[in-house]
Enzyme design. Structure first.
Site, PDB file in Angstrom:
ATOM      1  CG  HIS A  21      -0.479  -0.181   2.406  1.00 54.61           C
ATOM      2  ND1 HIS A  21       0.345  -0.991   3.020  1.00 54.61           N
ATOM      3  CD2 HIS A  21      -0.474   0.913   3.617  1.00 54.61           C
ATOM      4  CE1 HIS A  21       0.601  -0.663   4.360  1.00 54.61           C
ATOM      5  NE2 HIS A  21       0.345   0.474   4.654  1.00 54.61           N
ATOM      6  CG  HIS A  73      -0.074   4.224   4.967  1.00 57.73           C
ATOM      7  ND1 HIS A  73      -0.650   3.336   5.575  1.00 57.73           N
ATOM      8  CD2 HIS A  73      -0.584   5.123   4.378  1.00 57.73           C
ATOM      9  CE1 HIS A  73      -1.911   3.720   5.900  1.00 57.73           C
ATOM     10  NE2 HIS A  73      -1.965   5.100   5.148  1.00 57.73           N
ATOM     11  CG  ASP A  80       4.967   2.882   7.521  1.00 53.68           C
ATOM     12  OD1 ASP A  80       3.933   3.310   6.731  1.00 53.68           O
ATOM     13  OD2 ASP A  80       4.717   1.874   8.312  1.00 53.68           O
ATOM     14  CG  HIS A  81       4.028  -0.051   4.213  1.00 48.19           C
ATOM     15  ND1 HIS A  81       3.916  -1.236   4.486  1.00 48.19           N
ATOM     16  CD2 HIS A  81       3.722   0.725   5.159  1.00 48.19           C
ATOM     17  CE1 HIS A  81       3.542  -1.429   5.794  1.00 48.19           C
ATOM     18  NE2 HIS A  81       3.278  -0.137   6.249  1.00 48.19           N
ATOM     19  CG  HIS A  88      -4.048  -0.105   6.941  1.00 48.07           C
ATOM     20  ND1 HIS A  88      -3.889   0.182   8.097  1.00 48.07           N
ATOM     21  CD2 HIS A  88      -2.883   0.199   6.036  1.00 48.07           C
ATOM     22  CE1 HIS A  88      -2.785   0.954   8.200  1.00 48.07           C
ATOM     23  NE2 HIS A  88      -2.068   1.046   7.008  1.00 48.07           N
ATOM     24  CG  ASP A 105       0.689  -1.764   7.761  1.00 49.41           C
ATOM     25  OD1 ASP A 105       1.513  -2.315   7.718  1.00 49.41           O
ATOM     26  OD2 ASP A 105       0.717  -0.522   7.583  1.00 49.41           O
ATOM     27  CG  HIS A 155       4.095  -2.195  11.254  1.00 43.44           C
ATOM     28  ND1 HIS A 155       5.004  -1.086  11.431  1.00 43.44           N
ATOM     29  CD2 HIS A 155       3.466  -1.796  10.051  1.00 43.44           C
ATOM     30  CE1 HIS A 155       4.719  -0.120  10.473  1.00 43.44           C
ATOM     31  NE2 HIS A 155       3.687  -0.604   9.764  1.00 43.44           N
TER      32      HIS A 155
HETATM   33 FE    FE Z   1       2.645   0.541   7.933  1.00 47.68          FE
HETATM   34 ZN    ZN Z   2      -0.031   1.531   6.501  1.00 43.87          ZN
END
Ligand code: FE
Ligand code: ZN
Length: 254
Positions: free
Chosen positions: A55, A57, A59-60, A113, A132, A170
């Site tokens: 996805h 975001h 942090d990805h 998410h 996530d 995570h």
């Molecule tokens: Fe994440």
């Molecule tokens: Zn995420």
């Protein structure tokens, strides 16, 4: 053989490098940052051929552009997210197959998410890269999707073979487990698992991967059928999706 390398980065993210020993092809799942990936590639003498994003975001996808620029790899992500995935080359949809050398994965759409979230299931390798959507003893927060959508997504993952390894993005396990114990205090397997988890975390060791089998036994978001869970959220005999939504709400406030 599909070699899987797990890189802990940032506070609690995991990046995964997948390497096919026959073709030499290497993919990275959700590169939050580029440097640790570049270091691992150099150390193993691997050539990056693809980025698989679950996805959009930060942090990805944070390492997408740098990795693409330095290696010329192909960026693969959900077609629905093509407007917000940096460097996307190929948009994929539910049911589509992607290959890494002789290995292949099926794309499964798992909205909840985010609206465009996808996961990658390497069936022959018993591996699921689920970003996530599903966490060890938890699931992702509902940022863009409804409880109904997330529940449907998790229903799909529940039907994967019990031995499937769960590679989530995570290390949230310990906090998830603490919450799980508050909603199912009588779950013996959960209690036992938490002891193992606490020991691993005390040594700063990963608790990921997990398996579908372990999640069925201990993840409250897989256990709407359980009477104790239904009692905790005062939804005895209600529809599974209602139980799920109530548990998700409790977790948000935990
Ligand atoms: Fe994440
Ligand atoms: Zn995420």
């Amino acid at each position: 053989m599909l070699t899987i390398l797990q890189l802990p980065v940032l506070n609690d993210n995991y990046i995964y490098l997948l390497h096919d020993t026959v073709s030499g092809d290497t993919a990275v799942v959700d590169p939050a940052v580029a440097q640790p990936v570049l270091d691992a590639l150099a150390k193993n003498n691997w050539r990056l051929t693809a980025i698989l994003n679950t996805h959009h975001h930060g942090d990805h996808v944070g390492g997408n552009l740098e990795l693409k620029q330095l290696t010329g790899c192909t960026v693969i992500a959900a077609l629905a997210d093509q407007h917000r995935i940096p460097g996307i080359d190929r948009g994929v949809v539910d049911g589509e197959a992607i290959t890494l050398g002789r290995h292949s994965a099926r794309v499964i759409s798992t909205p909840g998410h985010t609206s465009g979230h996808v996961v990658y299931h390497f069936a022959d390798d018993n591996a699921l890269f689920c970003g996530d959507t599903l966490f060890v003893m938890g699931c992702g927060r509902l940022f863009e999707g409804t409880a109904e959508q997330m529940w449907q997504s998790l229903q799909t993952l529940k039907t994967l073979p019990a031995a499937t390894q769960i590679y989530c993005a995570h290390e949230y396990t310990q906090a998830n487990g603490r919450f799980a114990l508050t909603v199912e205090p009588g779950n013996l397997q959960l209690k036992q698992r938490m002891e193992v988890i606490n020991q691993l975390r005390a040594k700063n060791l990963p608790t990921v991967p997990s398996t579908i089998e372990q999640e069925l036994a201990t993840n409250p978001f897989f256990r709407e059928d359980g009477l104790e869970l239904q009692e905790t959220v005062q939804r005895v005999g209600k529809k599974p999706v209602e139980v799920f939504a109530a548990v998700r709400k409790l977790k948000d406030e935990f």
